[in-house]
Write a protein that holds these residues in place. Structure first.
Motif, PDB file in Angstrom:
ATOM      1  N   ASP A 141       0.743  -1.029  -0.137  1.00 21.24           N
ATOM      2  CA  ASP A 141       0.062  -0.002   0.026  1.00 21.24           C
ATOM      3  C   ASP A 141       0.811   1.198   0.217  1.00 21.24           C
ATOM      4  N   THR A 193      -1.255  -2.613   5.907  1.00 16.69           N
ATOM      5  CA  THR A 193      -1.345  -1.067   5.627  1.00 16.69           C
ATOM      6  C   THR A 193      -0.669  -0.388   6.840  1.00 16.69           C
ATOM      7  N   VAL A 195      -1.902   1.587   8.850  1.00 18.02           N
ATOM      8  CA  VAL A 195      -2.558   1.760  10.160  1.00 18.02           C
ATOM      9  C   VAL A 195      -2.364   0.451  10.787  1.00 18.02           C
ATOM     10  N   ASP A 196      -2.393  -0.639  10.120  1.00 20.13           N
ATOM     11  CA  ASP A 196      -2.172  -2.075  10.737  1.00 20.13           C
ATOM     12  C   ASP A 196      -0.953  -1.943  11.353  1.00 20.13           C
ATOM     13  N   ARG A 199      -1.521  -0.111  14.658  1.00 21.54           N
ATOM     14  CA  ARG A 199      -2.387  -0.977  15.656  1.00 21.54           C
ATOM     15  C   ARG A 199      -1.472  -2.125  15.920  1.00 21.54           C
ATOM     16  N   GLN A 202       1.157  -1.026  18.785  1.00 21.93           N
ATOM     17  CA  GLN A 202       0.357  -0.901  19.951  1.00 21.93           C
ATOM     18  C   GLN A 202      -0.191  -2.095  20.652  1.00 21.93           C
ATOM     19  N   LEU A 268       0.501   6.610  20.854  1.00 20.92           N
ATOM     20  CA  LEU A 268       0.120   5.685  19.981  1.00 20.92           C
ATOM     21  C   LEU A 268      -1.320   5.948  19.470  1.00 20.92           C
ATOM     22  N   ASP A 269      -2.068   6.117  20.364  1.00 21.45           N
ATOM     23  CA  ASP A 269      -3.617   6.521  20.423  1.00 21.45           C
ATOM     24  C   ASP A 269      -3.524   7.565  19.090  1.00 21.45           C
ATOM     25  N   ASN A 273      -5.316   7.665  15.529  1.00 15.85           N
ATOM     26  CA  ASN A 273      -6.620   8.617  15.151  1.00 15.85           C
ATOM     27  C   ASN A 273      -5.889   9.625  14.152  1.00 15.85           C
ATOM     28  N   LEU A 275      -3.520   9.161  11.626  1.00 16.63           N
ATOM     29  CA  LEU A 275      -3.759   8.475  10.347  1.00 16.63           C
ATOM     30  C   LEU A 275      -5.181   8.048   9.904  1.00 16.63           C
ATOM     31  N   GLU A 276      -6.062   7.903  10.742  1.00 14.75           N
ATOM     32  CA  GLU A 276      -7.260   7.514  10.248  1.00 14.75           C
ATOM     33  C   GLU A 276      -8.208   8.608   9.591  1.00 14.75           C
ATOM     34  N   ALA A 278      -6.227  11.360   8.352  1.00 17.53           N
ATOM     35  CA  ALA A 278      -5.071  11.970   7.280  1.00 17.53           C
ATOM     36  C   ALA A 278      -5.551  12.068   6.011  1.00 17.53           C
ATOM     37  N   THR A 279      -4.973  13.186   5.268  1.00 17.47           N
ATOM     38  CA  THR A 279      -5.598  13.501   3.901  1.00 17.47           C
ATOM     39  C   THR A 279      -4.055  13.256   3.070  1.00 17.47           C
ATOM     40  N   VAL A 280      -3.040  13.027   3.460  1.00 16.36           N
ATOM     41  CA  VAL A 280      -1.906  12.668   2.638  1.00 16.36           C
ATOM     42  C   VAL A 280      -1.210  11.435   3.146  1.00 16.36           C
ATOM     43  N   SER A 281      -0.454  10.923   2.137  1.00 17.49           N
ATOM     44  CA  SER A 281      -0.124   9.609   2.342  1.00 17.49           C
ATOM     45  C   SER A 281       1.440   9.483   2.846  1.00 17.49           C
TER      46      SER A 281
ATOM     47  N   LYS B  52      -4.951   9.356  -1.079  1.00 15.91           N
ATOM     48  CA  LYS B  52      -4.550  10.641  -0.176  1.00 15.91           C
ATOM     49  C   LYS B  52      -4.364  11.737  -1.113  1.00 15.91           C
ATOM     50  N   ASP B  54      -1.994  13.835  -1.754  1.00 13.08           N
ATOM     51  CA  ASP B  54      -0.512  13.798  -2.469  1.00 13.08           C
ATOM     52  C   ASP B  54      -0.555  12.929  -3.404  1.00 13.08           C
TER      53      ASP B  54
END
Lengths: 305, 493
Positions: A141, A193, A195-196, A199, A202, A268-269, A273, A275-276, A278-281, B52, B54
């Motif tokens: 990803d 991914t 987020v994985d 998570r 954590q 980490l929380d 949060n 990341l979930e 986020a609007t950029v990679s 995203k 970008d």
């Protein structure tokens, strides 16, 4: 390991089991496996999974760290702490030619620098150990050309990747047959991914370099990126000002080429949060990906991870 | 770092956390070249916010003229990651995409629509739980739609979504949608597939993909695609007999000997009686070891280390299975194949076959070939690239399989060409058969007995090389004195 640790959710458990399966399969099929350890968050997860895969035995292969000489100081300190704590067999390699010629991201530009200090250095390290399989923490990803990467990714004797001529990979039956000199790169985290990763860090309490968590740090703004201004080798250009900002890093590489993000995520929380929403990679902060369209594919063809 | 328990509590109280309480659903999308497949996947990624800013910006940098009429990026460019694909405007390889909703995460195998890339479709379908078949509402069911449905079914997929795309271009006509749906359902029935959800959609406009659309299609009250995906069932190998292909023998010290692998079917708990195949040795499970704790059970999908109650010969490539429901063991099997390489599959050629962790020599004899336009199996001596056929497999030594229909893990295999090392076919076992005369006519077998010190014996038995020579070399663990005695005995033979 704590006995009271709650069980992993089924999503993470499935990803973990798949990664462990890949580790064991490669270790059994190849004569000289090695693990590429980049000290970042994905490498931290990879290392943790390797320890799990071979428990109660030790990790049955060495780790290689390609040290460009321009990594964040905290990364090197963290790496040495991990080596001591987990009794790892780690080989740190720096390209001697680059060292001799004083190749730096400032003097040579990010493209030449990456080619010599990362791609060429990696090839040297792999050749020196005559490794026939190298684990890496790349995820599909992350980037468009990585989305097409196999879990066992075949490489020619000069470490080249031919994306148009990849072996079909069905089910979880991997083809590990190679000729002498050829090798595979194996990617246990292919299906994870970003987020994985967080998570799992954590849930499993995996140690990470503190630079991933927000703190007040000295930075300068350059080419639209926030560069950490701790290393003495960073010379300020005219008009640049060093100032303290609350920042963190989403990925860690070489400090002059890795941009920080402004963030208040100190736990980490908070990161999850952030990341979930986020609007950029995550690779947005990486200068080397931005050189041109398809630049990752080009680097990968030449042997970059 | 904060203690895990605290984090869990905080997460529950904070901003609604994403709770993905199942393993990822794996799906494949298929359709003809212009059915809008890339647009559909792009739309899924866009509307679930997996793309995203970008990445969208990079697309615009690549090609400013490639925005669609909605001012959104060209979704196809987002997906076709390789230079050659961007240049030719086609998808040439399987790519994997990741997105998630609050209820589930998803892995999409994005495969090419071109006929010559059927092998990539088979690759993507091999791991999928569900197939999304796209059709252009203006064109209806095409030959390629039938081909893809057939391949997906052969690879074990039983849940289909028929995405009738570009419904806006036929003015949301209910009668056309009903006609296409009825035609497909009938075809699916002929494949034995009953689980078909048909959805009228416009991937370009985002109608019935992630967001349900009612105003333009008041006649449709069914789910949007994402709802079907969220509720789809996953294939599970948990209800069949226990299967444990051994990947490695773990021997970190004198007191521990464990077998490492992933449970490929059923479940296991300490005390269970098991059989070690192909040898047929019997033992009981003593312990299930993992890094975290010693467990009291493991189920299909779990990567574990198994400890048995007695000292038996177990090597990489062996299978530990439930004693009362073991897989078929034999030298000859019937299977279906998808030919993946340009050279095709040649009659009588010897290949390497890899199934789970076991690799062995096999001779392959094609019998029939599937005509994808008529659905008929016709007699054939060879299988060219992209062909699907039935074959007879003859092994030099015992092989173990379940029918693919029963267990995808232990019924699947790949063929490797020993001349090129390429993966040249994907296979699915149908049943054990009797051997063809002459190929395995009870030829005298060479047999070597090695008596080795225990450590060396264990290392050798864990190796891939030994796994493939299993019928020719027997290893015994001995002390020096025992070895001498055995040698003496051998000389006396």
């Amino acid at each position: 390991m704590s006995e009271t640790k709650p069980p992993l959710d089924p999503n993470l458990k499935a990803l973990e089991s798949e990664a462990i399966h890949i580790f064991r399969e490669v270790a059994a099929e190849f004569e000289r496996p090695v693990m590429l350890y980049s000290v970042g968050k994905d490498s931290s997860v990879l290392l943790h999974l390797a320890r799990k895969a071979f428990y109660p035995g030790k990790i049955p292969f060495p780790l290689v760290h390609v040290d460009t000489g321009w990594k964040f100081a905290e990364m090197i300190a963290f790496r040495d702490r991990m080596v001591a704590e987990f009794d790892l067999d780690l080989i740190a390699h720096t390209n001697p030619r680059g060292k001799l010629e004083n190749v730096s991201p400032f003097s040579h530009g990010s493209s030449v620098y990456t080619n010599i200090m990362k791609t060429e250095a990696l090839r040297q390290a792999l050749d020196a150990g005559q490794y026939d399989a190298a684990f890496g923490g790349a995820r599909r990803d992350e980037e468009a050309s990585r989305a097409k990467e196999r879990i066992y990714s075949f490489r020619t004797p000069d470490h080249r990747w031919d994306p148009r001529n990849q072996r079909p990979e069905l089910w979880s039956v991997y083809n590990g047959m190679i000729r002498k000199g050829e090798s595979v790169r194996a990617f246990p985290l292919s299906n994870w991914t970003e987020v994985d990763i967080w998570r799992y860090i954590q849930a499993e309490n995996i140690p990470i370099v503190p630079l991933y968590l927000a703190a007040e740090r000295p930075v300068v703004e350059r080419d639209g990126m926030l560069i950490l201004a701790e290393d003495k080798r960073l010379e300020l250009l005219p008009g640049e000002v060093k100032r303290d900002e609350t920042i963190r890093f989403r990925t860690l590489g070489c400090f002059p080429l890795t941009g920080a993000i402004r963030s208040n995520a100190t736990t980490l929380d908070d990161i999850i949060n952030e990341l979930e929403t986020a609007t950029v990679s995550e690779r947005q902060g990486r200068a080397i990906d931005r050189d041109e369209a398809g630049s990752m594919e080009k680097k990968k063809r030449e042997g970059y991870f | 770092m904060t203690a895990n328990a605290e984090i869990a509590v905080e997460a529950g109280a904070g901003i609604a956390p994403v709770s993905r309480n199942a393993r990822p659903l794996r799906l494949i999308t298929c359709g003809s070249v212009d059915d809008g497949k890339s647009t559909l996947i792009g739309r899924l990624l866009w509307d679930t916010k997996a793309v995203k800013e970008d990445q969208a910006d990079a697309l615009e940098r690549d090609n400013r003229n490639n925005q669609n009429e909605l001012g959104l990026p060209d979704f196809a460019l987002l997906l076709d990651g390789l230079q050659a694909e961007r240049e030719q405007g086609i998808t040439i390889d399987v790519a994997y995409r990741y997105f998630s909703t609050d209820r589930r995460s998803f892995i999409v195998a994005d495969t090419p629509g071109h006929e010559q890339y059927t092998r990539n479709m088979a690759t993507g379908a091999s791991t999928a739980d569900l197939a999304v078949l796209l059709v252009d509402a203006r064109a209806g069911i095409l030959e390629q739609t039938r081909r893809h449905a057939t391949i997906a079914t052969l690879m074990g997929i039983r849940q289909f979504v028929l995405a009738v795309n570009k419904i806006d271009l036929i003015d949301y006509d209910e009668a056309t949608f009903d006609h296409i749906t009825a035609e497909f359902r009938q075809f699916a029935l002929s494949l034995g597939v009953t689980d078909v959800t048909a959805i009228p959609m416009s991937a370009l406009l985002g109608e019935n993909v992630v967001h349900p659309e009612t105003s333009s299609m008041p006649w449709y009250s069914g789910p949007a695609l994402i709802e079907v995906l969220e509720l789809a069932t996953q294939r599970t190998a948990q209800t069949v007999g226990f299967r444990f292909p051994v990947q490695r023998v773990s021997r970190p010290n004198e007191s521990f000997r464990g077998y490492q692998g992933t449970v490929a079917g059923g479940s296991v708990k300490p005390g269970d009686s098991v059989v070690i195949l192909p040898a047929g040795t019997v033992a009981n499970v003593k312990q299930i070891v993992t890094f975290d704790l010693v467990r009291n059970a493991a189920v299909a999908g779990d990567a574990i280390t198994l400890v048995l109650d007695r000292h038996v010969d177990v090597a990489r490539g062996d299978m530990i299975a439930s004693i009362d429901a073991a897989p078929a063991v034999g030298r000859a099997f019937e299977a279906k194949l998808v030919a993946l390489s340009a050279e095709g599959i040649t009659a009588g050629k010897r290949y390497w076959l890899k199934s789970s962790s076991r690799r062995q020599r096999v001779r392959v004899q094609p019998k029939t070939k599937l005509d994808l336009t008529t659905g008929q199996w016709e007699g054939s001596e060879n299988l060219p690239l992209n062909a699907i056929g039935t074959v007879h497999l003859d092994f030099d030594e015992a092989a173990m399989f379940d029918p693919y229909e029963t267990n995808r893990n232990t019924g699947a295999f790949i063929l490797i060409d020993p001349d090129t090392n390429n993966t040249v076919a994907g296979g699915m076992t149908v049943a054990r058969t009797t051997s063809i005369d002459g190929i395995d006519g009870g030829a005298e077998r060479n047999h070597v007995l090695l008596s080795l010190p225990e450590d060396l014996a264990d290392r050798l038995m864990a190796s891939e090389a030994y796994a493939s020579l299993r019928d020719h070399i027997e290893i015994r663990r001995t002390s020096g004195a025992q070895a001498a005695a055995i040698l003496h005995e051998l000389e006396g033979d």
